[in-house]
Design an enzyme around this catalytic site. Structure first.
Site, mmCIF file in Angstrom:
data_model
loop_
_atom_site.group_PDB
_atom_site.id
_atom_site.type_symbol
_atom_site.label_atom_id
_atom_site.label_comp_id
_atom_site.label_asym_id
_atom_site.label_seq_id
_atom_site.Cartn_x
_atom_site.Cartn_y
_atom_site.Cartn_z
ATOM 1 N N CYS A 133 1.312 -0.966 0.359
ATOM 2 C CA CYS A 133 0.150 -0.045 0.141
ATOM 3 C C CYS A 133 0.825 1.253 0.334
ATOM 4 O O CYS A 133 0.135 2.462 -0.396
ATOM 5 C CB CYS A 133 -0.920 -0.061 1.305
ATOM 6 N N ARG B 136 -8.134 -5.606 -3.345
ATOM 7 C CA ARG B 136 -7.351 -4.183 -3.676
ATOM 8 C C ARG B 136 -8.858 -3.771 -4.803
ATOM 9 O O ARG B 136 -8.276 -4.402 -5.885
ATOM 10 C CB ARG B 136 -6.178 -4.028 -3.914
#
Length: 221
Positions: A59, A136
């Site tokens: 991330c 995601r």
């Protein structure tokens, strides 16, 4: 329950089975740039994407790259908005770390979703899941608020920022011209024409593929 712990609630009840062509569920929530409302972004493109958690390696690399390319999205009249289950103050601490360590400031909003209400409304998490660490999800939302494209990556694989930009440019190009974007299309490349639905044109085509596989200018692919 004070203002800091008040759950985020979407403004309408929706199922988690969103598809391309659906209107993105509206919501209002706290973010790193203040309160945000999804419908306030109508009139421009918006990319809404979830990330599993703050202070995680993949991330962090995603947010560094997206922050570096934020101007490229802005040139295409597209805003970015991120979301995770982490609290607003966890977002703040993570962004401060990114700035201090990598000299990059993340200025697009990161929404807090500790109750998973938004994540479930968009199908970012399964109805029975207790966290959003599995996927995601990315939603390309057009100026009318319609979901035009979606991607879903596992937590272990980061998104490609160039591919996000390419998808956005392709969607804008086909809207402007009515064409179709072929494999590996990039900005400035030729678009394809929609195939004819007239049998006489099919039989009269110069080759076996000319009626369905051709450029917008009429030349054969």
């Amino acid at each position: 329950m004070n203002a800091l712990t008040k759950p985020v609630q979407p403004t309408e009840s929706v199922s988690a089975g969103l598809r391309i062509g659906d209107t993105a569920p509206d919501f209002e929530a706290r973010s790193t740039i203040g309160p945000v409302k999804l419908s306030a972004y109508r009139g421009r493109w918006l990319i809404l994407f979830s990330h599993p958690a703050d202070f995680t390696p993949v991330c962090t690399t995603e947010f560094i790259e997206l922050a570096k390319r934020a101007k490229d999205f802005k040139k295409l009249d597209c805003a970015l908005m991120a979301l995770s289950v982490d609290s607003l103050f966890a977002h703040f601490a993570w962004l401060r770390m990114i700035r201090d360590r990598f000299d990059v400031e993340v200025r697009f909003p990161i929404v807090e979703d500790p109750t998973l209400v938004i994540g479930r409304a968009f199908g970012m998490v399964a109805p029975g899941d207790n966290d959003s660490s599995a996927v995601r999800s990315t939603y390309f939302i057009d100026p009318e608020g319609v979901i035009r494209a979606m991607t879903c990556y596992p937590a272990s694989v980061g998104r490609s920022t160039p591919e996000m930009l390419r998808t956005l440019e392709a969607l804008q190009a086909i809207d402007a011209s009515g064409g179709l974007a072929p494999a590996n299309w990039n900005s400035g490349d030729d678009l394809l024409a929609a195939p004819t639905q007239d049998l006489d044109e099919v039989y009269g085509a110069k080759s076996a593929t000319a009626w369905f596989l051709r450029h917008k200018d009429g030349s054969q692919k």
